[in-house]
Motif scaffolding. Structure first.
Motif, PDB file in Angstrom:
ATOM      1  N   ASN A  88      40.203  31.353  43.015  1.00 26.42           N
ATOM      2  CA  ASN A  88      38.811  31.591  43.405  1.00 26.42           C
ATOM      3  C   ASN A  88      38.620  33.017  43.903  1.00 26.42           C
ATOM      4  O   ASN A  88      37.625  33.675  43.583  1.00 26.42           O
TER       5      ASN A  88
ATOM      6  N   ASP B 139      39.134  35.464  40.970  1.00 24.43           N
ATOM      7  CA  ASP B 139      37.985  35.279  40.077  1.00 24.43           C
ATOM      8  C   ASP B 139      36.754  36.018  40.615  1.00 24.43           C
ATOM      9  O   ASP B 139      36.066  36.718  39.877  1.00 24.43           O
ATOM     10  N   ASN B 140      36.524  35.884  41.918  1.00 21.69           N
ATOM     11  CA  ASN B 140      35.397  36.605  42.526  1.00 21.69           C
ATOM     12  C   ASN B 140      35.560  38.109  42.370  1.00 21.69           C
ATOM     13  O   ASN B 140      34.623  38.811  41.988  1.00 21.69           O
TER      14      ASN B 140
ATOM     15  N   LYS C  84      34.847  39.101  38.929  1.00 22.28           N
ATOM     16  CA  LYS C  84      33.428  38.917  38.603  1.00 22.28           C
ATOM     17  C   LYS C  84      32.546  40.001  39.207  1.00 22.28           C
ATOM     18  O   LYS C  84      31.595  40.463  38.599  1.00 22.28           O
TER      19      LYS C  84
ATOM     20  N   GLY D 251      32.921  28.519  45.352  1.00 20.43           N
ATOM     21  CA  GLY D 251      34.284  29.073  45.346  1.00 20.43           C
ATOM     22  C   GLY D 251      34.787  29.368  46.747  1.00 20.43           C
ATOM     23  O   GLY D 251      35.863  28.908  47.151  1.00 20.43           O
TER      24      GLY D 251
END
Ligand SMILES: Nc1ncnc2c1ncn2[C@@H]1O[C@H](COP(=O)(O)OP(=O)(O)OP(=O)(O)O)[C@@H](O)[C@H]1O
Ligand SMILES: [Mg+2]
Length: 489
Positions: A376, A379-380, A383, A448
């Motif tokens: 998470n 991924d953040n 992103k 998340g």
């Protein structure tokens, strides 16, 4: 010792208070009456005895012996004016050593007082005789005597008894007892009545509170119990209750907000998919167009699936059903593998993802959850970092043997504004959606970080964030090392 009456408990608190009050009051009343009775008796007899003693010492002065017999005579008056025992004292007698009266006032004989000569003889024989004796058979005939020894010529002994009838005293005692007996039920009745009223008044705030509490329900949780501003026990109870309602209201509000969020998050993509699909069907769209719709739908379905999985994790976490497994694992290795996998995704976006790993960092934790947490975070970072940016993931041991594992995920992305910062760990919270979408091109649903926080905390760790808008963010996770959580090394 057991008192069945005291063990009895009425079902209501009011009844209980009244009952206990009445019992205590009645016991006190009986005790007071008893003490009063004893005191009264003592005073009455003290008075009588004093009087009798005075009289006896007076009479003794006027007794002389003539031919060996005691006679009562005035020293100063002429012989014919001498007065006898009978003229002044109602109940009196002089006994010889045999206990036989040699002189007695007529009243003693008239009333038919009969004392056993045997008893009287015993009394005369005593050296010294008791100062006071009460004689007479029935209660109505009792006489109290003061006993005085008279010494005659040639060693003869006589006993002078001056007495008074006890009837008035006995009558007074009886009256007192009667009055008390009559008063007892009346007083008990009054105290029960008074006690009941007092109990009702004392309990009134409790009754009020009960009514107020009854009217509070899920639909009006904003209502509160009134306090009387006396800061006593009952106010404290009301405040405690109010605090509880406030907490309930908070979690109710949270639940409502959560439900609204969930339905909103689900409805929007579903409506979009429905619209696109319907349009394709109605317009009899060519195969290529249908394919595009299906692909876009698949993406949405994928996202919804992820969201529902996350929601499930959080729901189970809320219910306390998610006890993390405790297994030995190496955080260093886990992060290295993860970064390896994510590097491809990052590279596709033009972001440089790197792991700064070192020696093994042993943890005693749920590796699946830790993996999800790290995923998470990375991924953040991917992103929210535009092309050309850098992401560094660093795993370290800090604080020696009993120290902690520390993971830092640092990016050079868009950053988070100061006003968003405290809220990013809230469920469904996303900072400025247009910008987020612009950078990432993929829409998240804001679940998340709540999961990151939960995983860190359920492992006894924590997560912190620092960020400068436009320059990047750092997420720092602390976890306890294996040594401090494992039972045996
Ligand atoms: N590394 C980061 N840089 C900038 N903003 C971030 C970063 N990490 C999180 N945020 C902000 O915090 C918000 C919440 O993050 P979270 O991971 O909970 O949700 P999400 O990433 O939007 O959705 P999901 O993770 O459920 O797909 C994000 O929407 C984003 O605005
Ligand atoms: Mg996220």
């Amino acid at each position: 010792m057991k008192f069945p009456l005291l063990a009895w408990r009425p079902s209501s608190t009011r009844g209980q208070l009244t009952f206990q009050y009445t019992i205590v009051f009645s016991l006190l009343l009986v005790l007071a009456a008893g003490l009063l009775y004893i005191t009264l008796n003592w005073i009455l007899f003290w008075n009588i005895d004093n009087e009798l003693q005075d009289e006896a010492s007076l009479v003794k002065q006027y007794i002389t012996f003539e031919q060996g017999k005691p006679v009562l005579r005035s020293h100063t008056q002429a012989a014919d004016e001498s007065y006898d025992l009978t003229t002044i004292f109602n109940v009196s007698q002089i006994l010889n050593t045999e206990g036989v009266p040699v002189k007695s006032s007529p009243e003693l004989t008239a009333f038919g007082y009969s004392f056993e000569p045997k008893d009287l003889k015993g009394l005369v024989a005593m050296q010294p005789p008791p100062t006071f004796t009460t004689m007479g058979g029935k209660r109505d005939e009792e006489v109290r005597f003061v006993n005085t020894i008279l010494l005659g010529p040639r060693g003869s002994r006589y006993l002078l008894q001056i007495g008074t009838r006890l009837k008035p005293i006995n009558d007074a005692q009886d009256t007192f007892l009667w009055v008390m007996l009559m008063l007892l039920p009346v007083t008990v009745g009054f105290s029960a009545f008074g006690g009941s009223i007092m109990a009702k008044r004392t309990l009134k705030p409790v009754t009020d509170m009960t009514h107020a509490a009854q009217s509070i329900s899920a639909s009006n949780l904003s209502q509160r119990l009134p306090t009387r501003g006396r800061s006593d026990e009952l106010d404290e109870l009301a405040e405690t209750f109010n605090a509880m309602i406030a907490r309930l209201q908070q979690s109710f509000d949270k639940m409502n907000e959560f439900a609204a969020n969930v339905s909103h998050e689900l409805r929007t993509p579903l409506q979009a998919m429905q619209g696109e699909t319907e349009l394709a069907l109605i317009a009899r769209a060519p195969l290529a167009e249908c394919r595009r719709v299906l692909e876009s739908n698949l993406e949405e379905i994928d996202r919804l699936n992820r969201m529902i999985r996350n929601l499930l994790v959080l729901a189970q976490a809320d219910a306390g059903e998610m006890r993390p497994k405790r297994e030995a694992m190496d955080l260093n290795e886990l992060v290295r593998d993860l970064v390896e996998q994510m590097r491809v995704v990052a590279q596709a976006r033009g972001v440089d993802l790197r792991a700064a790993t070192s020696s093994p960092v042993p943890l005693f934790a749920d590796s699946l959850r830790i993996r999800q947490m790290m995923l998470n975070l990375i991924d953040n970072a991917v992103k929210y970092t535009p092309a050309g940016g850098h992401i560094e993931v660093r795993v370290e041991r800090v604080g020696g043997h009993h120290g902690q594992a520390q993971v830092l995920v640092r990016d050079t992305g868009v950053g988070i504004s100061a006003e968003d910062l405290p809220r990013i760990f809230d469920r469904f919270y996303r900072a400025d959606k247009s910008r987020t979408r612009g950078v990432a091109g993929v829409d998240g649903c804001g679940l998340g970080l709540p999961i990151v926080k939960w995983v860190a905390e359920t492992h006894g760790g924590s997560v912190e964030v620092t960020s400068t808008p436009g320059r990047g963010s750092s997420f720092l996770v602390h976890l306890p090392l294996q040594e401090s959580t494992a039972v045996t090394a």
